[in-house]
Motif scaffolding. Structure first.
Motif, short mmCIF file in Angstrom:
data_model
loop_
_atom_site.label_atom_id
_atom_site.label_comp_id
_atom_site.label_asym_id
_atom_site.label_seq_id
_atom_site.Cartn_x
_atom_site.Cartn_y
_atom_site.Cartn_z
N LEU A 86 -12.93 6.81 -12.03
CA LEU A 86 -12.31 5.84 -11.13
C LEU A 86 -11.35 4.95 -11.90
CD1 LEU A 86 -12.07 4.64 -8.35
CD2 LEU A 86 -14.07 3.22 -8.83
N VAL A 88 -9.63 5.87 -14.49
CA VAL A 88 -8.43 6.69 -14.75
C VAL A 88 -7.56 6.73 -13.50
CG1 VAL A 88 -7.64 9.01 -15.33
CG2 VAL A 88 -9.64 8.06 -16.48
N ILE A 89 -8.20 6.87 -12.36
CA ILE A 89 -7.46 6.92 -11.10
C ILE A 89 -6.72 5.61 -10.88
CG2 ILE A 89 -7.76 6.97 -8.59
CD1 ILE A 89 -9.98 9.05 -9.06
N GLN A 91 -5.75 3.50 -13.08
CA GLN A 91 -4.69 3.43 -14.08
C GLN A 91 -3.47 4.22 -13.62
OE1 GLN A 91 -6.22 4.56 -17.90
NE2 GLN A 91 -4.24 5.25 -18.61
N LEU A 92 -3.72 5.41 -13.12
CA LEU A 92 -2.62 6.24 -12.66
C LEU A 92 -1.96 5.63 -11.43
CD1 LEU A 92 -4.28 9.74 -13.08
CD2 LEU A 92 -2.32 8.88 -14.35
N TYR A 93 -2.75 5.10 -10.57
CA TYR A 93 -2.22 4.48 -9.36
C TYR A 93 -1.29 3.32 -9.71
CZ TYR A 93 -2.95 4.98 -4.42
OH TYR A 93 -2.81 5.31 -3.11
N GLN A 95 0.27 2.92 -12.48
CA GLN A 95 1.45 3.49 -13.12
C GLN A 95 2.43 3.99 -12.06
OE1 GLN A 95 0.13 6.37 -15.94
NE2 GLN A 95 2.10 6.58 -16.92
N ILE A 96 1.90 4.63 -11.04
CA ILE A 96 2.75 5.13 -9.97
C ILE A 96 3.44 3.98 -9.26
CG2 ILE A 96 2.66 6.16 -7.66
CD1 ILE A 96 0.52 8.07 -8.77
N LEU A 99 6.28 2.72 -11.35
CA LEU A 99 7.40 3.65 -11.35
C LEU A 99 8.14 3.60 -10.03
CD1 LEU A 99 5.76 6.74 -13.11
CD2 LEU A 99 7.65 5.38 -13.98
N ILE A 192 -7.76 6.55 -1.66
CA ILE A 192 -8.21 5.54 -2.59
C ILE A 192 -7.66 4.24 -2.08
CG2 ILE A 192 -8.13 4.73 -4.95
CD1 ILE A 192 -7.50 7.57 -5.75
N LEU A 220 -1.03 7.85 -1.13
CA LEU A 220 -0.32 8.32 -2.29
C LEU A 220 1.16 8.09 -2.15
CD1 LEU A 220 -2.06 11.50 -3.62
CD2 LEU A 220 -1.83 9.28 -4.64
N VAL A 222 3.06 5.63 -2.20
CA VAL A 222 2.75 4.26 -2.54
C VAL A 222 3.89 3.32 -2.23
CG1 VAL A 222 1.11 4.87 -4.28
CG2 VAL A 222 3.51 4.73 -4.87
#
Lengths: 297, 160
Positions: A86, A88-89, A91-93, A95-96, A99, A192, A220, A222
């Motif tokens: 969770l 990691v998710i 963190q990626l979210y 980051q997205i 971006l 999420i 997703l 986002v």
């Protein structure tokens, strides 16, 4: 314990359990004898019986992929005992989102340039002098609101896995989401939930009060997510994300870890991690606050 | 199962396990009786004893987060027994890569436009699908692949 023939040694699973590794051992192909740590992680999180149960519920052709994900999940949990995958998710979210915000900003600047490019020739025709320095225009454009250009928002639908989409869960959790009003996630998104409400440890479980369902929903796409700045009230419970990025663990540093399962792809992972480390601490806390769990039946 | 020594009802874990819910039950603060499915999922995937051991290793103030993350992973694994929550990670990581590429291309476009006043280039084409030789198309960040796994990947050619 080795086989009587002595040709092959027991797999890590059978070694750990001190039993004979039979040729039909389900786990032997995935836990070779020299990777005891990987097995220990998987055993610690799932347990042998639960892993075997999962494998037996699947088609044999899916065993390899399932074991790969199980080992990955266990290893992540070993690295990050509190948040596991969770984290990691999240963190990626985050980051997205960064971006996408940057992308929207650049697109809006580009659009301004396009418009300027069209306007200047017409101004020249009218005898008006164009600006002398394009850089000044760029500076002015950068002050424009970021939210101008959202043409990207729906234009790049990657084939997201929709395994978790559950309209019932989604409807039940709408009340708790700050960003589900523009719902684009019915078909093409994992769930999420963006606003992190339920896991405020000591603060409150207000979202759980409203929705006893337990799930994590997401958009997703986002571009619909609100900026993180509104979550200023994040409590210190999420300080773990700060050491999460600095030390990449509750208790140890990910970057400096020399675990046997660190792969040759560590550099790419480090790049991702290092890129994330640049994020200011308060933004990390805000990011953590933006994920929430609502309970599902 | 109830005791007259305390008034609170047993937690979801003790209810599920059909045992007496002691005052120092490690599950009680995190598995309220109103959320039976939460513990049922966690128990089905991880097992009560594993969860108990994990919680004991985590500081008290972080246990709720740990439980919630376990509940999430358990539910994800129940919905997708093959990939579990790792599926979400793979998709998100791909999105990050794609976004980064598009951002780089757009920045280059903007730079070209700003300083050369050239018409902006078209956005880059979407990345090609995974090559046929790849195992599953799944992208595992922080890859912990075993060397033996890589050999299996190349030969198996599993699907996503």
């Amino acid at each position: 314990m080795t086989l009587k023939s002595g040709t092959t040694s027991a797999c890590a699973a059978c070694k750990y359990q001190r039993r004979k590794c039979i040729p039909e051992c389900l786990l032997a192909p995935y836990f070779p004898a020299d990777q005891t740590k990987v097995f220990q992680n998987a055993h610690k999180l799932f347990g042998v019986s639960n892993i075997v149960k999962i494998l037996k519920s699947l088609d044999p052709s899916q065993h390899a992929e399932a074991m790969r994900s199980i080992k990955y999940q266990a290893n992540v949990r070993d690295k990050f005992p509190v948040y596991g995958c969770l984290g990691v998710i999240r963190q990626l979210y985050y980051q997205i989102q960064l971006l996408e915000e940057e992308f929207h900003s650049v697109l809006s600047q580009l659009e301004m340039y396009r418009q300027y490019h069209h306007e200047v020739p017409s101004q020249l025709e009218l005898g008006m002098a164009p600006p002398t320095n394009g850089l000044n225009f760029l500076t002015a454009v950068s002050d424009m609101p970021v939210s101008m250009q959202h043409s990207y928002s729906n234009s790049n639908n990657i084939g997201y896995c929709s395994s978790y989409v559950d309209s019932k869960d989604h409807n039940n959790n709408n009340n708790n989401s700050n960003s589900n009003s523009n719902n684009n996630n019915n078909n093409n998104s994992l769930w999420i939930q963006h606003p992190f409400l339920a896991t405020n440890n000591s603060s409150s479980s207000n979202s759980n009060e409203n929705n006893p369902l337990m799930a994590i929903q997401s958009q997703l796409l986002v571009s619909n997510m609100q900026p993180l700045v509104k979550q200023h009230e994040v409590v210190q419970d999420y300080d773990e994300l700060h050491p999460f990025f600095d030390t990449i663990d509750d208790r140890q540093s990910f970057i400096h870890s020399k675990e046997p399962y660190d792969s040759s792809c560590e550099d790419s992972a480090k790049e991702t991690t290092q890129a994330i480390e640049l994020v200011p601490n308060n933004e990390l806390k805000n990011a953590a606050a933006c994920f929430s769990l609502t309970s599902v039946h | 199962m109830s005791s007259s020594s305390y008034s609170s009802s047993p937690c979801a874990a003790c209810k599920f396990l059909r045992r007496k819910c002691m005052p120092d039950c490690i599950f009680a603060p995190y598995f309220p009786p109103e959320e039976p499915q939460k513990f049922a999922n966690v128990h089905k995937i991880f097992g009560a004893s594993n969860v108990s051991k994990l919680l004991n290793e985590v500081p008290t103030f972080q246990r709720e987060d740990a439980v919630n993350s376990l509940a999430y992973e358990a539910e994800a694994r129940l919905k997708d027994p093959v990939y579990g929550c790792v599926g979400a990670i793979s998709v998100l990581q791909r999105q990050v890569i794609t976004l980064q590429r598009e951002l780089d291309a757009t920045n280059a476009n903007l730079f070209r436009y700003a300083y050369n006043e050239m018409p902006p280039l078209r956005p880059p084409p979407p990345p090609p699908p995974p090559a046929a030789g790849q195992s599953s198309g799944f992208y595992y960040p922080y890859q912990w692949n075993d060397p033996s796994d890589e050999d299996n990947e190349r030969s198996s050619g599993g699907n996503m």
